[in-house]
Write an enzyme that holds these catalytic residues in place. Sequence first.
Site, mmCIF file in Angstrom:
data_model
loop_
_atom_site.group_PDB
_atom_site.id
_atom_site.type_symbol
_atom_site.label_atom_id
_atom_site.label_comp_id
_atom_site.label_asym_id
_atom_site.label_seq_id
_atom_site.Cartn_x
_atom_site.Cartn_y
_atom_site.Cartn_z
ATOM 1 N N ASP A 11 48.058 72.536 54.101
ATOM 2 C CA ASP A 11 47.144 72.596 52.971
ATOM 3 C C ASP A 11 46.637 74.006 52.714
ATOM 4 O O ASP A 11 46.903 74.920 53.503
ATOM 5 C CB ASP A 11 45.965 71.630 53.195
ATOM 6 N N HIS A 22 40.144 62.686 58.196
ATOM 7 C CA HIS A 22 41.167 63.218 57.295
ATOM 8 C C HIS A 22 42.255 63.981 58.060
ATOM 9 O O HIS A 22 42.014 64.528 59.131
ATOM 10 C CB HIS A 22 40.567 64.071 56.170
ATOM 11 N N GLU A 66 41.596 62.896 52.233
ATOM 12 C CA GLU A 66 40.275 62.343 52.527
ATOM 13 C C GLU A 66 40.326 60.811 52.537
ATOM 14 O O GLU A 66 41.292 60.219 52.028
ATOM 15 C CB GLU A 66 39.296 62.824 51.447
#
Length: 243
Positions: A68, A139, A144
């Site tokens: 990410d 998460h 999430e």
Amino acid sequence: MFRVIKCKNKTEIAEKVSLRIENQIKRKKSSLFILPTGSTPVPIYKKLVKDCKEGKVSFKKVKTFNLDEYLGLPSDHYERYYNFMMRNLFSGIDINPSNINIPNSEAKNFSREAKNYEQKYRDEGPADLAILGIGRNGHIGFNEPGTGIDSVTHVVSISESTRIANSRFFDSLEQVPKKAITMGIDTIMSAKEIIIVITGKDKRIILDRFLKEKDFDPDIPATALLKHGNVKVYVDREAMGGK
Ligand code: GLP
């Protein structure tokens, strides 16, 4: 296989996980890894840098995809995951920069960037090994609670609780980005093997909840791993409540 490996501390985990990574590279020089950020992987990255400097492992053919990246930080911001990865791992190993993949937070169109990132990963993947940390709310990446198990790389709004947890790395909560690009749960689940590392007392509650679940619970995205078949959970005594 879903194995929980109880270790004394972060150092023992760093030794074991780095050894697994290095053995994977010995077996296949062009191995592809999915890599995390956060404080959890730092000791593992330190050990990999040390071993590479000592000539015990070479990353010349290795490919990496990061999980990410924050959106909205200036390119030279200390907490931008690109900078985090350079500082903690990539600048210390002999990886070919063209084999490093991190979502581009400077792209003009973030949804298109997410789509392209997914495509590039699917073209080059699947990953031989994914290394993950876990957020206090369960998460993985920035998936999430509530994220679908079939999700692929996408733009996310970071939850308030995660922003608060991650604000320890920033001067104030306002500075923590509200958006990110993350690999989806399905993207992560495509890895042939997954290692999730859960350390420190801040993770006690989530570790306890995670290990009690028997099936995927969207409230705890990490429980998707229960469906995977080749997962190792490395935990330290602190996360286990000193046990
Ligand atoms: C961030 C990252 C996650 C990471 C989590 C936990 O939110 N997106 O990939 O697992 O932080 O961070 P830490 O290891 O510092 O507890």
